[in-house]
Design a protein around this motif. Sequence first.
Motif, PDB file in Angstrom:
ATOM      1  N   ARG A  38       6.100   6.735  -7.490  1.00 30.85           N
ATOM      2  CA  ARG A  38       6.503   5.698  -6.546  1.00 30.85           C
ATOM      3  C   ARG A  38       5.600   5.708  -5.302  1.00 30.85           C
ATOM      4  O   ARG A  38       5.195   4.642  -4.799  1.00 30.85           O
ATOM      5  N   GLU A  39       5.286   6.922  -4.810  1.00 33.47           N
ATOM      6  CA  GLU A  39       4.478   7.022  -3.603  1.00 33.47           C
ATOM      7  C   GLU A  39       3.063   6.473  -3.837  1.00 33.47           C
ATOM      8  O   GLU A  39       2.518   5.734  -2.997  1.00 33.47           O
ATOM      9  N   ARG A  40       2.463   6.843  -4.999  1.00 37.18           N
ATOM     10  CA  ARG A  40       1.119   6.353  -5.297  1.00 37.18           C
ATOM     11  C   ARG A  40       1.119   4.831  -5.491  1.00 37.18           C
ATOM     12  O   ARG A  40       0.199   4.145  -5.036  1.00 37.18           O
ATOM     13  N   GLU A  41       2.127   4.323  -6.146  1.00 36.62           N
ATOM     14  CA  GLU A  41       2.225   2.880  -6.353  1.00 36.62           C
ATOM     15  C   GLU A  41       2.325   2.150  -5.020  1.00 36.62           C
ATOM     16  O   GLU A  41       1.678   1.118  -4.807  1.00 36.62           O
ATOM     17  N   GLN A  42       3.157   2.671  -4.104  1.00 33.57           N
ATOM     18  CA  GLN A  42       3.292   2.055  -2.791  1.00 33.57           C
ATOM     19  C   GLN A  42       1.958   2.081  -2.041  1.00 33.57           C
ATOM     20  O   GLN A  42       1.566   1.089  -1.402  1.00 33.57           O
ATOM     21  N   GLU A  43       1.266   3.198  -2.109  1.00 31.56           N
ATOM     22  CA  GLU A  43      -0.021   3.310  -1.427  1.00 31.56           C
ATOM     23  C   GLU A  43      -1.025   2.287  -1.948  1.00 31.56           C
ATOM     24  O   GLU A  43      -1.704   1.584  -1.175  1.00 31.56           O
ATOM     25  N   LEU A  44      -1.130   2.182  -3.285  1.00 32.80           N
ATOM     26  CA  LEU A  44      -2.084   1.238  -3.873  1.00 32.80           C
ATOM     27  C   LEU A  44      -1.713  -0.200  -3.548  1.00 32.80           C
ATOM     28  O   LEU A  44      -2.592  -1.028  -3.236  1.00 32.80           O
ATOM     29  N   ALA A  45      -0.411  -0.521  -3.639  1.00 30.00           N
ATOM     30  CA  ALA A  45       0.026  -1.887  -3.366  1.00 30.00           C
ATOM     31  C   ALA A  45      -0.248  -2.270  -1.917  1.00 30.00           C
ATOM     32  O   ALA A  45      -0.654  -3.404  -1.626  1.00 30.00           O
ATOM     33  N   GLN A  46      -0.032  -1.346  -0.987  1.00 28.97           N
ATOM     34  CA  GLN A  46      -0.299  -1.623   0.420  1.00 28.97           C
ATOM     35  C   GLN A  46      -1.791  -1.812   0.673  1.00 28.97           C
ATOM     36  O   GLN A  46      -2.196  -2.695   1.442  1.00 28.97           O
ATOM     37  N   ARG A  47      -2.630  -0.997   0.015  1.00 29.40           N
ATOM     38  CA  ARG A  47      -4.075  -1.153   0.174  1.00 29.40           C
ATOM     39  C   ARG A  47      -4.549  -2.509  -0.340  1.00 29.40           C
ATOM     40  O   ARG A  47      -5.395  -3.171   0.288  1.00 29.40           O
ATOM     41  N   PHE A  48      -4.018  -2.919  -1.473  1.00 24.36           N
ATOM     42  CA  PHE A  48      -4.429  -4.213  -2.024  1.00 24.36           C
ATOM     43  C   PHE A  48      -3.927  -5.366  -1.162  1.00 24.36           C
ATOM     44  O   PHE A  48      -4.658  -6.317  -0.885  1.00 24.36           O
ATOM     45  N   ARG A  49      -2.682  -5.280  -0.707  1.00 24.92           N
ATOM     46  CA  ARG A  49      -2.102  -6.370   0.068  1.00 24.92           C
ATOM     47  C   ARG A  49      -2.707  -6.440   1.475  1.00 24.92           C
ATOM     48  O   ARG A  49      -2.944  -7.522   2.002  1.00 24.92           O
ATOM     49  N   ARG A  50      -2.973  -5.287   2.056  1.00 27.11           N
ATOM     50  CA  ARG A  50      -3.464  -5.249   3.439  1.00 27.11           C
ATOM     51  C   ARG A  50      -4.979  -5.413   3.514  1.00 27.11           C
ATOM     52  O   ARG A  50      -5.499  -6.167   4.347  1.00 27.11           O
ATOM     53  N   ASP A  51      -5.690  -4.730   2.613  1.00 22.76           N
ATOM     54  CA  ASP A  51      -7.153  -4.684   2.719  1.00 22.76           C
ATOM     55  C   ASP A  51      -7.868  -5.416   1.589  1.00 22.76           C
ATOM     56  O   ASP A  51      -9.104  -5.372   1.522  1.00 22.76           O
ATOM     57  N   ASN A  52      -7.102  -6.021   0.686  1.00 24.50           N
ATOM     58  CA  ASN A  52      -7.712  -6.671  -0.482  1.00 24.50           C
ATOM     59  C   ASN A  52      -8.575  -5.685  -1.271  1.00 24.50           C
ATOM     60  O   ASN A  52      -9.680  -6.005  -1.732  1.00 24.50           O
ATOM     61  N   ASP A  53      -8.059  -4.475  -1.415  1.00 28.82           N
ATOM     62  CA  ASP A  53      -8.771  -3.405  -2.108  1.00 28.82           C
ATOM     63  C   ASP A  53      -8.665  -3.644  -3.619  1.00 28.82           C
ATOM     64  O   ASP A  53      -7.633  -3.405  -4.240  1.00 28.82           O
ATOM     65  N   LEU A  54      -9.743  -4.093  -4.241  1.00 28.06           N
ATOM     66  CA  LEU A  54      -9.728  -4.433  -5.656  1.00 28.06           C
ATOM     67  C   LEU A  54      -9.625  -3.200  -6.539  1.00 28.06           C
ATOM     68  O   LEU A  54      -9.084  -3.264  -7.646  1.00 28.06           O
ATOM     69  N   ALA A  55     -10.127  -2.067  -6.066  1.00 28.29           N
ATOM     70  CA  ALA A  55      -9.987  -0.833  -6.837  1.00 28.29           C
ATOM     71  C   ALA A  55      -8.527  -0.430  -6.936  1.00 28.29           C
ATOM     72  O   ALA A  55      -8.067   0.066  -7.980  1.00 28.29           O
ATOM     73  N   ALA A  56      -7.762  -0.652  -5.872  1.00 28.21           N
ATOM     74  CA  ALA A  56      -6.335  -0.352  -5.896  1.00 28.21           C
ATOM     75  C   ALA A  56      -5.606  -1.285  -6.866  1.00 28.21           C
ATOM     76  O   ALA A  56      -4.737  -0.850  -7.632  1.00 28.21           O
ATOM     77  N   ALA A  57      -5.959  -2.572  -6.834  1.00 26.69           N
ATOM     78  CA  ALA A  57      -5.343  -3.526  -7.759  1.00 26.69           C
ATOM     79  C   ALA A  57      -5.663  -3.164  -9.205  1.00 26.69           C
ATOM     80  O   ALA A  57      -4.806  -3.239 -10.092  1.00 26.69           O
TER      81      ALA A  57
END
Length: 291
Positions: A38-57
Amino acid sequence: MNAQTALIAQHPGLILSGPIGSFDAYLDRVSRIPVLSREREQELAQRFRRDNDLAAARELVLSHLRFVVHIARGYAGYGLPMNDLVQEGNIGLMKAVKRFDPAVGVRLVSFGVHWIRAEIHEYVLRNWRLVKVATTKAQRKLFFNLRRMKKNLAWLSSEETRAVAKDLGVSPAEVTEMERRLSARDLSFDVAPDGDDDDSYGPAAYLPAADADPAEQVEAEEWSSASRERLSAAIARLDDRSRTILQRRWMSDHKATLHELADEYGVSAERIRQIEAGAMTRLKALLPASA
């Protein structure tokens, strides 16, 4: 449709490096991708939503591919290729990742199930039959639930039909119509339904209308047009009174009676009948001459 659409179309940098080879190799590959905490998923989702981090998506998508396979297997009974079902589900997963808001507090797997199923549903409806079997919202609901709700392969009884209609919020008539559509099958237009029997005929042999020949249609239209022109020319050669009486008696939407014309011309109804008969006789004589 290629699986690298939707989210990838919006973010060209997101490239899924899937395995090359058989579908079994793909299943083996996705089964080895770790499930996110859950923690890793939240981190990746926040990176993609906030920074448009395509690697996280990309990591979010890859970690949920096994879940798409699990959902797609539930649609194996429709006779469609499993790899195509999975591919369509992957498109739904990408759309879900693009719209996922980690602040809501739900897991991506719970949020994404709607998008995955929606894409698979659209694919099934487009490809299950050559002719669409479900177009309205009620028909789509029936298509995916009716077979599951039927207890056996026999036709539903009246009581069962009413029960299904009540459960799905549709009318009994809609249940009966969808059951009829599901039991039907596509037929070839050129091949006989029972195969290669030389004594059988496909629909192409008996469905065309007798007047379907374009050449005959053109010929009939030209003959009709020429006949109208000849009739108009012959009527034009009549005297005014005879022409008016014929037009009022036979060519008007509201045909005049003999008595109505008699009152207008100040003569008897019998006289109008005689004028009409004489005009008909002259018209018949003029038609061959004008042909």
